[in-house]
Each structure stands twice: as structure tokens, then as C-alpha cells.
Design a protein around this motif. Structure first.
Motif, PDB file in Angstrom:
ATOM      1  N   ALA A   1       0.828  -1.206   0.000  1.00 15.21           N
ATOM      2  CA  ALA A   1       0.000   0.000   0.000  1.00 15.21           C
ATOM      3  C   ALA A   1       0.863   1.258   0.000  1.00 15.21           C
ATOM      4  CB  ALA A   1      -0.932  -0.009   1.207  1.00 15.21           C
ATOM      5  N   SER A   2       2.033   1.175   0.635  1.00 17.43           N
ATOM      6  CA  SER A   2       2.985   2.292   0.655  1.00 17.43           C
ATOM      7  C   SER A   2       4.344   1.768   0.195  1.00 17.43           C
ATOM      8  CB  SER A   2       3.079   2.899   2.055  1.00 17.43           C
ATOM      9  OG  SER A   2       1.830   3.401   2.485  1.00 17.43           O
ATOM     10  N   PRO A   3       4.521   1.581  -1.105  1.00 18.28           N
ATOM     11  CA  PRO A   3       5.781   1.006  -1.598  1.00 18.28           C
ATOM     12  C   PRO A   3       6.960   1.945  -1.398  1.00 18.28           C
ATOM     13  CG  PRO A   3       4.451   1.789  -3.424  1.00 18.28           C
ATOM     14  CD  PRO A   3       3.601   1.917  -2.200  1.00 18.28           C
ATOM     15  N   ASP A   4       8.145   1.351  -1.306  1.00 20.25           N
ATOM     16  CA  ASP A   4       9.384   2.115  -1.202  1.00 20.25           C
ATOM     17  C   ASP A   4      10.096   2.038  -2.549  1.00 20.25           C
ATOM     18  OD1 ASP A   4      11.809   3.260  -0.698  1.00 20.25           O
ATOM     19  OD2 ASP A   4      12.396   1.891   0.898  1.00 20.25           O
ATOM     20  N   PRO A   5      10.002   3.084  -3.368  1.00 18.34           N
ATOM     21  CA  PRO A   5      10.599   3.030  -4.705  1.00 18.34           C
ATOM     22  C   PRO A   5      12.117   2.920  -4.698  1.00 18.34           C
ATOM     23  CG  PRO A   5       9.841   5.249  -4.229  1.00 18.34           C
ATOM     24  CD  PRO A   5       9.354   4.381  -3.108  1.00 18.34           C
ATOM     25  N   GLU A   6      12.733   3.232  -3.570  1.00 17.12           N
ATOM     26  CA  GLU A   6      14.189   3.149  -3.480  1.00 17.12           C
ATOM     27  C   GLU A   6      14.660   1.744  -3.099  1.00 17.12           C
ATOM     28  OE1 GLU A   6      16.124   5.695  -4.347  1.00 17.12           O
ATOM     29  OE2 GLU A   6      14.273   6.779  -4.811  1.00 17.12           O
ATOM     30  N   ALA A   7      13.748   0.918  -2.641  1.00 20.73           N
ATOM     31  CA  ALA A   7      14.131  -0.430  -2.210  1.00 20.73           C
ATOM     32  C   ALA A   7      14.404  -1.320  -3.415  1.00 20.73           C
ATOM     33  CB  ALA A   7      13.029  -1.032  -1.348  1.00 20.73           C
ATOM     34  N   LEU A   8      15.312  -2.267  -3.226  1.00 12.38           N
ATOM     35  CA  LEU A   8      15.573  -3.277  -4.245  1.00 12.38           C
ATOM     36  C   LEU A   8      14.963  -4.583  -3.747  1.00 12.38           C
ATOM     37  CD1 LEU A   8      19.340  -2.488  -4.989  1.00 12.38           C
ATOM     38  CD2 LEU A   8      17.360  -1.810  -6.362  1.00 12.38           C
TER      39      LEU A   8
ATOM     40  N   ALA B   1       9.413  -2.658  -2.924  1.00 19.18           N
ATOM     41  CA  ALA B   1       9.241  -1.685  -4.001  1.00 19.18           C
ATOM     42  C   ALA B   1       8.005  -1.955  -4.855  1.00 19.18           C
ATOM     43  CB  ALA B   1      10.484  -1.675  -4.890  1.00 19.18           C
ATOM     44  N   VAL B   2       7.356  -3.107  -4.665  1.00 21.06           N
ATOM     45  CA  VAL B   2       6.244  -3.518  -5.539  1.00 21.06           C
ATOM     46  C   VAL B   2       4.964  -2.806  -5.111  1.00 21.06           C
ATOM     47  CG1 VAL B   2       4.901  -5.455  -6.427  1.00 21.06           C
ATOM     48  CG2 VAL B   2       7.338  -5.757  -5.898  1.00 21.06           C
ATOM     49  N   ALA B   3       4.449  -1.941  -5.979  1.00 14.26           N
ATOM     50  CA  ALA B   3       3.241  -1.182  -5.656  1.00 14.26           C
ATOM     51  C   ALA B   3       1.976  -2.003  -5.893  1.00 14.26           C
ATOM     52  CB  ALA B   3       3.193   0.091  -6.493  1.00 14.26           C
ATOM     53  N   TYR B   4       1.958  -2.808  -6.936  1.00 15.08           N
ATOM     54  CA  TYR B   4       0.795  -3.635  -7.271  1.00 15.08           C
ATOM     55  C   TYR B   4       1.277  -4.835  -8.083  1.00 15.08           C
ATOM     56  CZ  TYR B   4       1.331  -0.969 -11.609  1.00 15.08           C
ATOM     57  OH  TYR B   4       1.855  -0.382 -12.746  1.00 15.08           O
ATOM     58  N   PRO B   5       0.536  -5.931  -8.072  1.00  9.58           N
ATOM     59  CA  PRO B   5       0.967  -7.111  -8.838  1.00  9.58           C
ATOM     60  C   PRO B   5       0.979  -6.819 -10.343  1.00  9.58           C
ATOM     61  CG  PRO B   5      -0.773  -7.668  -7.269  1.00  9.58           C
ATOM     62  CD  PRO B   5      -0.708  -6.174  -7.333  1.00  9.58           C
ATOM     63  N   HIS B   6       1.992  -7.275 -11.013  1.00  8.53           N
ATOM     64  CA  HIS B   6       2.021  -7.195 -12.471  1.00  8.53           C
ATOM     65  C   HIS B   6       3.058  -8.164 -13.015  1.00  8.53           C
ATOM     66  CE1 HIS B   6       5.069  -4.260 -11.140  1.00  8.53           C
ATOM     67  NE2 HIS B   6       5.706  -4.538 -12.253  1.00  8.53           N
ATOM     68  N   PHE B   7       2.919  -8.444 -14.301  1.00  5.09           N
ATOM     69  CA  PHE B   7       3.794  -9.408 -14.953  1.00  5.09           C
ATOM     70  C   PHE B   7       4.939  -8.704 -15.661  1.00  5.09           C
ATOM     71  CE2 PHE B   7       0.099 -12.051 -14.322  1.00  5.09           C
ATOM     72  CZ  PHE B   7       0.655 -13.302 -14.073  1.00  5.09           C
ATOM     73  N   GLN B   8       6.118  -9.261 -15.491  1.00  4.97           N
ATOM     74  CA  GLN B   8       7.291  -8.886 -16.262  1.00  4.97           C
ATOM     75  C   GLN B   8       8.001 -10.172 -16.664  1.00  4.97           C
ATOM     76  OE1 GLN B   8       8.257  -4.483 -14.336  1.00  4.97           O
ATOM     77  NE2 GLN B   8       9.894  -5.972 -14.488  1.00  4.97           N
ATOM     78  N   ASP B   9       8.290 -10.289 -17.956  1.00  3.73           N
ATOM     79  CA  ASP B   9       8.871 -11.531 -18.486  1.00  3.73           C
ATOM     80  C   ASP B   9       7.998 -12.728 -18.138  1.00  3.73           C
ATOM     81  OD1 ASP B   9      10.986 -10.114 -19.554  1.00  3.73           O
ATOM     82  OD2 ASP B   9      12.332 -10.522 -17.898  1.00  3.73           O
ATOM     83  N   GLY B  10       6.677 -12.504 -18.116  1.00  2.98           N
ATOM     84  CA  GLY B  10       5.754 -13.606 -17.876  1.00  2.98           C
ATOM     85  C   GLY B  10       5.711 -14.097 -16.451  1.00  2.98           C
ATOM     86  N   ARG B  11       6.219 -13.312 -15.512  1.00  3.57           N
ATOM     87  CA  ARG B  11       6.270 -13.731 -14.118  1.00  3.57           C
ATOM     88  C   ARG B  11       5.717 -12.625 -13.207  1.00  3.57           C
ATOM     89  NH1 ARG B  11       6.621 -17.684 -16.446  1.00  3.57           N
ATOM     90  NH2 ARG B  11       8.281 -19.249 -16.499  1.00  3.57           N
TER      91      ARG B  11
ATOM     92  N   ALA C   1      21.903  -5.959  -4.907  1.00  7.47           N
ATOM     93  CA  ALA C   1      22.367  -5.930  -6.299  1.00  7.47           C
ATOM     94  C   ALA C   1      21.222  -5.502  -7.203  1.00  7.47           C
ATOM     95  CB  ALA C   1      22.903  -7.293  -6.711  1.00  7.47           C
ATOM     96  N   LYS C   2      21.563  -4.919  -8.338  1.00  9.77           N
ATOM     97  CA  LYS C   2      20.556  -4.528  -9.320  1.00  9.77           C
ATOM     98  C   LYS C   2      21.069  -4.805 -10.716  1.00  9.77           C
ATOM     99  CE  LYS C   2      21.910   0.353  -8.760  1.00  9.77           C
ATOM    100  NZ  LYS C   2      21.411   1.701  -8.416  1.00  9.77           N
ATOM    101  N   LEU C   3      20.143  -5.250 -11.561  1.00  8.13           N
ATOM    102  CA  LEU C   3      20.480  -5.580 -12.940  1.00  8.13           C
ATOM    103  C   LEU C   3      20.591  -4.305 -13.758  1.00  8.13           C
ATOM    104  CD1 LEU C   3      17.924  -8.492 -13.146  1.00  8.13           C
ATOM    105  CD2 LEU C   3      20.407  -8.781 -13.237  1.00  8.13           C
ATOM    106  N   LEU C   4      21.637  -4.263 -14.586  1.00  3.48           N
ATOM    107  CA  LEU C   4      21.882  -3.086 -15.429  1.00  3.48           C
ATOM    108  C   LEU C   4      21.577  -3.340 -16.895  1.00  3.48           C
ATOM    109  CD1 LEU C   4      25.292  -1.928 -13.889  1.00  3.48           C
ATOM    110  CD2 LEU C   4      22.988  -1.137 -13.295  1.00  3.48           C
ATOM    111  N   GLY C   5      21.379  -4.614 -17.274  1.00  2.00           N
ATOM    112  CA  GLY C   5      21.202  -4.955 -18.679  1.00  2.00           C
ATOM    113  C   GLY C   5      22.510  -5.394 -19.304  1.00  2.00           C
ATOM    114  N   ASN C   6      22.411  -6.053 -20.461  1.00  2.00           N
ATOM    115  CA  ASN C   6      23.596  -6.541 -21.176  1.00  2.00           C
ATOM    116  C   ASN C   6      24.475  -7.403 -20.261  1.00  2.00           C
ATOM    117  OD1 ASN C   6      25.173  -6.819 -23.503  1.00  2.00           O
ATOM    118  ND2 ASN C   6      26.552  -5.168 -22.898  1.00  2.00           N
TER     119      ASN C   6
END
Length: 219
Positions: free
Chosen positions: A75-82, A86-96, A195-200
Motif C-alpha cells: 500500500a505504501s511502496p518504497d521506490p528506493e528499495a531493491l 518496491a512492488v506497488a501492485y501485482p504485475h507481470f514482467q517476463d511472464g512472471r 544488487a541490481k540488474l543493469l542490462g547486457n
């Protein structure tokens, strides 16, 4: 006659309005109602909430994943958290989409479902990021039976590893061991993802507070 005409002049707008209202009500018949929140579409599915339960609708407005109480949101997500905070609402990314379960000592563990609502990655992570470009990062917990003590109570060892995982749930790259996690409810606190993914196939890892290094994932 004049009175009749006047009566019709007064009556007809009301009849027309009622007919229009009935028509609008028919045209706007809801597919789902009583919802407390409707989230944006991601990968063709949008999460909808009733109280503390979420389901998913498709682009035709059909409920394709029924309401359930294990989808991760804040209900009160932390956008700075890894991680899960940080999850504000359920949603799919890469089918998960992330789910939550209660493990031993009622300590929450996390995994993922697929777009059919089936468990794709078993809840066995103490913290998780959402998927990004085919990978996620999680703090994996492994429990190993060590034996019994003098009171015939089972003794277990726990090991914790921060890993990169793929959509099949395979740990494809270890990032490091995690220390100082106490698996007792009264002393437990959510371990941070560092850790956080940067891509490539690049990942940034916080080695000490405020200090980062960039690594290459090779698999």
C-alpha cells in the motif's frame, strides 16, 4: 386540447430521458464491479483488487486469474528499495508475477506465478526483485538437516545466497553469501537485496553501504 398538449410537452422529455438512461445503463453494463483498485496493463494483463485480494483481467476485461491473497503488493511502496518492498501492485514482467507464502516460523518467502496463475518458481526466496530483461535477483535460503540434540529436537543449518535467477527458477549466477539472517520470527527482519540488474548481463553490487561495483554475469 391545450392542456393535453402541455401535458405531452412536459411528459415527453421525461420519457426520453428515462429511455436514454436505460439505454446508457444497458450500454455501460459492467464486466466487473465492486473493485477497490485497477492497475495498468502489463504484458496484456491488468491486476484488479477487491479488499486484499487481487486477480487479473485480459484486454477484453475477462477475469483470467481469479482473486487470490498471495500476490505481492504494498500500500505504501518504497521506490528506493531493491526487492519486494518496491512492488506497488501485482504485475507481470517476463511472464512472471511475484507471490508470497509463509514458511517455517511464519517467515514470508517469495516466488513467482506464470500468466496462467500457476506457480512457476517456488517460494524459497527471502527477498526478490521483479524480472528485468530475463533475470531477477533473490536472496535464496537453503535448509539442511544437521541432526538432533540431547532433547531429540531436530537441528538445521541455513545458508543464504544472493543469486541471479532466470524465468525457469534456475540460479544462473551467484553474487555472494548473505550473513546475519536469523530464522526465528521474533528476531527476523527482511534481508535487503544488494544488487541490481543493469542490462547486457551487467549487475551492480553494493559491497559495503554506499559503495558499488559492476560485474559481468557470464552464463
Amino acid at each position: 386540447m391545450k392542456r393535453l398538449v402541455l401535458f405531452l410537452v412536459i411528459l415527453l422529455p421525461g420519457l426520453l430521458w428515462n429511455a436514454q438512461a436505460q439505454s446508457l445503463k444497458t450500454l455501460n453494463k459492467p464486466l466487473l464491479e465492486g473493485l477497490d483498485q485497477v492497475a495498468p496493463f502489463h504484458e496484456g494483463l491488468a491486476a484488479v483488487r477487491k479488499a486484499d485480494q487481487w486477480g487479473f483481467i485480459n484486454t477484453d476485461g475477462e477475469l483470467v486469474i481469479d482473486f487470490r491473497d498471495d500476490l505481492v503488493w504494498n500500500a505504501s511502496p518504497d521506490p528506493e528499495a531493491l526487492g519486494v518492498r518496491a512492488v506497488a501492485y501485482p504485475h507481470f514482467q517476463d511472464g512472471r508475477c511475484m507471490i508470497r507464502a509463509l514458511g517455517e516460523e511464519e517467515i514470508p518467502v517469495y516466488g513467482f506465478i506464470d500468466t496462467e496463475g500457476r506457480t512457476a518458481i517456488e517460494p524459497e526466496y527471502l527477498n526478490l526483485t521483479e524480472f528485468q530483461n530475463g533475470n531477477a535477483i533473490g536472496v535464496h535460503v537453503k535448509k539442511t538437516f544437521r541432526g538432533t540434540n540431547n532433547f531429540q529436537l531436530n537441528i538445521y543449518d541455513y545458508s543464504f545466497t544472493e543469486v541471479v535467477l532466470n524465468p525457469q527458477g534456475e540460479a544462473v549466477w551467484p553474487l555472494g553469501e548473505v550473513q546475519d539472517i536469523l530464522m526465528k520470527k521474533r528476531r527476523y527482519s527482511l534481508p535487503p537485496v544488494r544488487a541490481k540488474l543493469l542490462g547486457n548481463q551487467l549487475v551492480a553490487v553494493e559491497t559495503t553501504p554506499g559503495k558499488w561495483e559492476v560485474r559481468k554475469i557470464q552464463y
